[in-house]
Design an enzyme around this catalytic site. Structure first.
Site, PDB file in Angstrom:
ATOM      1  CD  GLU A 270      -4.668   0.669  -7.496  1.00 22.85           C
ATOM      2  OE1 GLU A 270      -3.858  -0.271  -7.412  1.00 22.85           O
ATOM      3  OE2 GLU A 270      -4.808   1.547  -6.600  1.00 22.85           O
TER       4      GLU A 270
ATOM      5  CD  GLU B  16       0.260   0.069  -8.883  1.00 25.15           C
ATOM      6  OE1 GLU B  16       0.044  -0.078  -7.654  1.00 25.15           O
ATOM      7  OE2 GLU B  16      -0.103   1.071  -9.517  1.00 25.15           O
TER       8      GLU B  16
END
Length: 510
Positions: free
Chosen positions: A210, A414
């Site tokens: 991210e 995730e």
């Protein structure tokens, strides 16, 4: 249902999980986040919780126990992170490397790292930590897990980023993280060294987790609780460009120095990807309003397209407008995409917030996605988690579809929910995996699903308050306590390679 070789796993990072041993022998004081979460100003302003990572779940000592828990869940894959600051607690900047520089765009086209460079790095690396991470990976491999190793999950070594000084000196200090091009060079060295030391036992790599979170929350949202907590769009642009550049250099270094297959069934010795969130999940508040539609398009491009066009096509949107591209083939290189999905964004149009970033014409609408009140219903009458995130499983499907546009394998790396009472998690797990199945059945192949997380952990600025674990952790005793309903649901899904009719009838119908 998913195919036989589908990867079922859990994901974790270093900083959030490792610390917590009673004697404080395994704490990591050499990272920017260590200093950030204990800063008096941050605590007084409520930017961080005041919780400290050294009070954490102690995965550093208890990793064997956690691996065994995962094995008993029936999992066959595990995603871990290596902490750069543990491997190199001291600067690597004095180890010289040659590099070629594109002066037109201030980007590094190549870094010359040799075997001699690696031997110099090996002399200053923390051998205890190198041995530790090898033990962790070998523990997983001995239990039959496919291992994904992620190199960077938000944190930076303190010798590269002093976030307090960066904030107080408005980024004019030398240790200013991703704003500084030297971080790009040092990341390439770090990636090369890790590939050199671990390539024989790792085949799947991720450069970043991210990266846009680091940029957006660090440089465009000063009250987010993320370091360095400044509002500086020019710094944000530099950080984006430098992280794109760092991915490209790391990609090539890993390919160069990991030449040995760890697993016989691996496609190649090193499959190097990136783990990414907010992929194609911004939606217009009013789908019939052309401005809102454009705002959502700009949001999606800013959050993922900007990065992906560069690393998959060698096309760099240098003006941050979604329209003006330069050819930068030296930025191209990515073997797979990891989709991190939690919830959606609903946006409306606003005039450009920053003249130098024309893409930012979007504004989040309160009551949807990430912008909800914890424990309520969203404006769409959907449940909201403890952290204030709306349950919107349809976004999982859309994110997978968007990721597939780049022609590389896709994994869900995730997906999870903050739910301390385990009320919403069973539905969350079943509904999101069902949407992953739907994408697969519609021709958008997904090769694995990694739940966040096996255990509770340190949720960055929010500390220990947000409980994402399938297993609750008693922070005093470090006991792992199953959240029975969710553990049972997830175990059954894994055992059957998909959501069973029984689970569907119990949780997803009516």
């Amino acid at each position: 249902m998913f195919p036989e070789k589908f990867l079922w796993g859990v994901a974790q990072s270093g900083f959030q999980f490792e610390m917590g041993d009673k004697l404080r022998r395994n704490i990591d004081t050499n990272t920017d986040w260590w200093h950030w979460v204990r800063d008096k100003t941050n605590i007084e302003k409520g930017l961080v919780s005041g919780d400290l990572p050294e009070e954490g779940i102690n995965n550093y000592e208890l990793y064997e126990k956690d691996h065994e828990i995962a094995r008993k869940l029936g999992l066959n894959a595990y995603r871990i992170g290596i902490e750069w600051s543990r491997i190199f607690p001291w600067p690597t900047t004095f180890i010289d490397v040659d590099y070629s520089y594109n002066e037109s765009y201030n980007l590094i086209e190549d870094v010359k790292i040799t075997k001699d460079t690696l031997e110099e790095l090996d002399e200053i690396a923390n051998k205890r930590e190198v041995a530790y991470y090898r033990s962790v990976i070998n523990s997983l491999r001995s239990k039959g897990f496919k291992v994904i190793v992620n190199l960077n999950h938000f944190t930076l070594p303190y010798w590269l980023h002093d976030p307090i000084e960066a904030r107080e000196r408005a980024l004019t200090n030398k240790r200013n993280g991703w704003v500084n091009p030297r971080t790009v060079i040092e990341f390439a060295k770090y990636a090369a060294y890790i590939a050199y030391k671990f390539g024989d036992i790792v085949d799947m790599w991720s450069t970043f987790n991210e990266p846009m979170v680091v940029v957006e929350l660090g440089y465009l949202a000063p009250y987010s609780g993320f370091p360095p907590g400044v509002l500086n769009p020019e710094a944000a642009k530099l950080a984006i460009l430098h992280m794109i550049n760092a991915h490209a250099l790391a990609y090539r270094q890993i390919k160069k120095f990991d030449t040995e297959k760890a697993d016989k069934d691996s496609k190649e010795p090193a499959e190097v990807g990136i783990i990414y969130n907010n992929i194609g999940v911004a939606y217009p508040k009013d789908p019939n309003d052309s401005k809102d539609v454009k705002a959502a398009e700009n949001d999606n491009f800013f959050h993922s397209g900007l990065f992906f066009e560069a690393i998959h096509k060698g096309k760099l949107n240098i003006e941050f407008d979604g329209e003006t591209f330069i050819d930068a083939p030296y930025l191209k290189g990515n073997d797979w995409i990891g989709v991190n999905y939690y919830t959606r964004e609903v946006v409306t149009y606003q005039e450009p917030m920053f003249p130098s970033i024309p893409l930012i014409t979007f504004k989040g609408v309160q009551g949807y996605g990430y912008a909800c009140r914890p424990g309520t219903l969203s404006k769409d009458d959907r449940p909201v988690s403890d952290i204030g995130w709306e349950l919107y499983p349809e976004g999982m499907y859309d994110s997978i579809v968007e990721a597939h546009k780049y022609g590389v394998p896709v994994y869900v790396t995730e997906n999870g929910i903050a739910d301390s009472k385990d009320i919403l998690r069973p539905y969350y797990i079943a509904s999101h995996i069902k949407m992953t199945e739907k994408a697969f059945e519609d021709g958008y192949e997904v090769k694995g699903y990694f739940h966040w997380a096996l255990t509770d952990n340190f949720e960055w600025a929010l500390g220990f308050r947000m409980r994402f674990g399938l297993y609750e952790v008693n922070l005093i005793t470090k006991e792992r306590i199953p959240r029975e309903k969710s553990v049972s649901i997830f175990r059954e899904i894994v055992a059957n390679n998909g959501v069973t009719k029984k689970i569907e009838e119990e949780l997803l119908r009516g």
